[in-house]
Write a protein that holds these residues in place. Structure first.
Motif, PDB file in Angstrom:
ATOM      1  N   CYS A 137       0.840  -1.200   0.000  1.00  0.00           N
ATOM      2  CA  CYS A 137       0.000   0.000   0.000  1.00  0.00           C
ATOM      3  C   CYS A 137       0.876   1.252   0.000  1.00  0.00           C
ATOM      4  O   CYS A 137       1.802   1.366   0.800  1.00  0.00           O
ATOM      5  N   CYS A 196       1.515  -1.925   5.160  1.00  0.00           N
ATOM      6  CA  CYS A 196       0.928  -0.576   5.204  1.00  0.00           C
ATOM      7  C   CYS A 196       1.591   0.281   6.271  1.00  0.00           C
ATOM      8  O   CYS A 196       2.339  -0.201   7.125  1.00  0.00           O
ATOM      9  N   ASN A 197       1.292   1.559   6.208  1.00  0.00           N
ATOM     10  CA  ASN A 197       1.724   2.498   7.238  1.00  0.00           C
ATOM     11  C   ASN A 197       0.734   2.401   8.397  1.00  0.00           C
ATOM     12  O   ASN A 197      -0.435   2.763   8.243  1.00  0.00           O
ATOM     13  N   ASN A 200      -1.863   5.232   9.464  1.00  0.00           N
ATOM     14  CA  ASN A 200      -3.014   5.635   8.653  1.00  0.00           C
ATOM     15  C   ASN A 200      -4.270   4.889   9.108  1.00  0.00           C
ATOM     16  O   ASN A 200      -4.300   3.658   9.078  1.00  0.00           O
ATOM     17  N   GLY A 253      -3.540   1.003  10.287  1.00  0.00           N
ATOM     18  CA  GLY A 253      -3.403   0.597   8.892  1.00  0.00           C
ATOM     19  C   GLY A 253      -4.691   0.523   8.107  1.00  0.00           C
ATOM     20  O   GLY A 253      -4.653   0.329   6.890  1.00  0.00           O
ATOM     21  N   ALA A 256      -4.849   2.743   5.034  1.00  0.00           N
ATOM     22  CA  ALA A 256      -3.814   2.606   4.011  1.00  0.00           C
ATOM     23  C   ALA A 256      -4.407   2.645   2.612  1.00  0.00           C
ATOM     24  O   ALA A 256      -5.429   2.027   2.333  1.00  0.00           O
TER      25      ALA A 256
END
Length: 399
Positions: A137, A196-197, A200, A253, A256
């Motif tokens: 992502c 993913c981050n 987020n 996440g 994301a």
């Protein structure tokens, strides 16, 4: 004595100008101007966004699979995914089929763009026999919560009259129920990891529509509609797909790639910090430990860098081995000098210039900036310390 015989170069890409590989090569060119005999280790890093599938295929001895799929505007485009581990693992890079770079600036409307192609890539990966799918992502041009991906995988998203919703996050405010009976049955036997981050999240004041919607072209009114739609999406997903144990509104996440994380989590995917998933393929820690100096880079160094960005992660890991870190960036924003583990940072622009020119000349600017920064490091290493000036120590040298 300061040794600069081994330099690790571990940048991310510069959005809309340089891939991570191109950035690493530009930095290496600057290093060689100053230290022509140094051993240079290029470690272009991916964060799940553009270039992820290709980079992991190259690093892991895998291969790319080319195919056509639905782009973010609903048109058919050429795209790809990667196969690793003799085909057992597939890497689906959402940016390769639904990325912001695939949406011309004049057409950017996150209320209309779709992740339908992401679902098509997942389905194509299943067709190859892969039973572990990593979804990268990043760099998304969408804000549909992954609704398009679920539609491509067989879910039906219905309005109050029982008609299927059109594609795009702007339609989610009209979602009444989800019919999951047509979902691809192979999903149940497949491990899906979303890289993913974790910072987020889908909804709320720090929700993905409010934070990233304007960057993707949303007006203030569209941001509010998208936010409302994603709230509705989280509620209906949880109810109709019987999601248990995960709050799709606020779990790490879920936001994301415009909420793709939430949509895939509802299918049973595990949301994992992207570097835990992606960097294991690159042997990053061992390579940083061998270096005398670590160079990293990204388009903008600021207070967000330590929140899941490549230079922040590189600096954190380098400091586990007490390695000095220099970060290069297109722009230095608020907090650039406060990133933990970054010992010094340097902007690449030698003078004010238009954004279009900077993007066009990014490789040249990065090479020149690397040379300037390294010459300062070498000069600093040669200058005597206060103790040396007073005669209590011998002057240091660079070897």
């Amino acid at each position: 004595m300061l040794s600069l015989s081994r330099i690790a170069i571990a940048p991310s890409g510069f959005k809309e100008s340089l891939s991570a590989q191109a950035a690493a090569e530009a930095i290496a060119a600057g290093v060689r101007r100053v230290l022509p005999d140094a051993e240079v280790d290029l470690i272009p890093l991916v964060d799940g966004g553009e270039g992820t599938a290709r980079a992991l295929a190259t690093a892991g001895g895998g291969r790319l699979v080319a195919l056509s799929a639905t782009g973010p505007l609903g048109e058919v485009i050429g795209t790809h995914f990667a196969l690793l581990d003799s085909g057992r693992t597939a890497v689906v890079e959402m940016a390769a089929v639904a990325g912001l770079s695939l949406v011309p600036a004049r057409l950017r409307d996150p209320g209309a763009t779709t992740t339908y192609g992401v679902g098509e890539l997942i389905r194509a990966a299943l067709d190859t026999g892969a039973r572990r799918i990593v979804v990268g992502c990043g760099d998304s041009g969408t804000s549909d919560g992954g609704a398009g991906a679920l539609q491509a995988l067989g879910a039906r998203l219905l309005d109050p009259d029982g008609f299927e919703l059109p594609q795009g996050g702007g339609e989610l405010v009209r979602l009444h129920r989800i019919d999951p009976t047509g979902l691809d049955p192979r999903l149940a036997g497949t491990e899906i990891l979303v890289a993913c981050n974790p910072y987020n999240v889908l909804c709320g004041e720090r929700g993905v529509a409010r934070v990233f919607g304007p960057q993707k072209g949303a007006t203030p009114a569209q941001v509010e509609r998208l936010s409302e739609g994603l709230e509705r999406w989280a509620y209906v997903l949880t109810r109709d797909l019987r999601v248990r144990g995960t709050d799709l509104r606020s779990a790490a996440g879920t936001g994301a790639s415009g909420g793709l994380g939430a949509g895939l989590a509802a299918l049973g995917a595990r949301l994992r910090p992207r570097f835990e998933v992606l960097l294991d393929h690159l042997d990053l820690d061992a390579r940083l430990a061998r270096a005398d100096l670590v160079l990293t880079a990204e388009g903008a160094l600021d207070e967000q860098t330590q929140r899941g960005k490549v230079p922040g992660e590189v600096a954190r890991r380098a400091k586990l081995y007490d390695r000095p870190v220099l970060a290069l960036a297109g722009t230095l924003g608020k907090g650039a000098h406060d990133v933990p583990g970054v010992d010094a940072c340097h902007g690449i622009l030698p003078a004010p210039m238009a954004l279009a020119e900077a993007l066009l000349r990014a490789a040249e600017l990065l090479t020149d900036a690397t040379e300037r920064a390294l010459r300062m490091i070498v000069l600093g290493a040669r200058l005597p310390t206060q103790a040396e000036v007073s005669g209590t120590q011998r002057p240091s040298t660079v070897r």
